[in-house]
Design a protein around this motif. Structure first.
Motif: not given
Length: 293
Positions: A59-75, A100-107
């Motif tokens: 599994v390559k390094e993730r740029k972010n990850e959410l708990v719910r939904p359990p998903i990684a690399n959200v842009d 969203v900003e705290f998780n480095h996800i573009r809103p």
């Protein structure tokens, strides 16, 4: 070794998309030992004899990850808020924006049901939209009934992993149905608790919409600032962060400090009063939070 992206996780299987092909994979036994759980959105290295019998090797390094939904690399997160029914809330929107900003996800702010607004309501929404655009956010004004603004969203999804988030009844399902009518999502399948779906499916899946992928599961299960520290909050308000560079004191929290550029901007009207009030309210909430042991 071939590489791909996990687009679905179900019953211990991971479905990896690689150049248009989907390969059913299992995780390596060592993952459990090392407490690695592959997530939808992960970029992975795999090996497979055929499209039914593959194994994820890395599994390559993730740029972010959410708990719910359990998903990684959200842009990006499409924050769906209705103009009316329910009424537009800047306080709730700012709470979502901070997370969203705290998780480095573009809103991207998407205001729905514009067809239901009266003249005065419409002007108010236009004014809010302008405030958020000045703060640096992309804002779309849409209607699933008239399809106003919705096709502007399609190119923004291109090549991205997006999650749709927002409270119940704002029209997330209607929006997705307009973008992809064949989905036929029920428009009443979202409960009143933070937009969680009533449907019983336990898996997460990335569905193609245009040339991008959208997580078919509602957004954040918690809107509390459990991970955010007081000094982080500044960076979660981009308009305040820019102003803070002109504050006299480094690390200024924009509360009682002298020569604070943020408070001056509120006084001159260049920073909306409500944005500052939400910032100070969130800051107090973070400071009053019980420490975790």
């Amino acid at each position: 070794m071939p590489e791909g992206k996990i687009i679905k996780a179900l019953s211990g299987f991971y479905y990896v998309l690689d150049d248009g092909d989907i390969i059913q994979c299992r995780g390596r036994g060592v993952f459990r030992k090392n407490k690695i759980t592959p997530l939808v959105g992960d970029e992975v290295v795999y090996q497979a004899e055929n499209d039914q019998e593959g194994y994820i090797l890395e599994v390559k390094e993730r740029k972010n990850e959410l708990v719910r939904p359990p998903i990684a690399n959200v842009d990006q997160a499409i924050l769906v808020f209705s103009a009316v029914e329910p009424d537009f809330s800047t306080a709730l929107l700012d709470r979502f924006l901070v997370l969203v900003e705290f998780n480095h996800i573009r809103p991207i702010i998407c205001i729905t049901k514009m067809d239901l607004t009266t003249g005065e309501q419409k002007e108010k929404i236009y004014s809010y939209a302008e405030d958020y655009r000045k703060a640096g956010y992309e804002v779309l004004l849409t209607s699933s009934e008239t399809e106003e603004g919705i096709m502007e969203l399609l190119p923004l999804l291109e090549g991205e992993i997006s999650v749709f988030a927002g409270q119940s009844g704002v029209g997330k399902s209607s929006l997705l149905n307009t973008l992809r009518p064949d989905l036929e999502l029920k428009t009443d399948d979202i409960s009143t608790h933070l937009g969680r779906g009533k449907h019983t499916t336990r898996h997460v899946e990335l569905i193609p919409v245009g040339d991008g992928h959208v997580a078919d599961t509602p957004g954040f299960s918690s809107l509390e600032f459990m991970e955010i520290e007081a000094e982080d909050l500044n960076y979660c308000f981009p308009d305040i962060e820019v102003l803070s560079e002109q504050c006299k004191f480094r690390g200024c929290l924009h509360m009682k400090e002298p020569k604070c550029a943020v408070k001056e901007a509120v006084e001159t009207g260049s920073l909306p009063q409500y944005r500052y009030e939400h910032y100070t309210s969130f800051l107090e909430e973070i400071k009053d939070r019980k420490p975790r042991y």
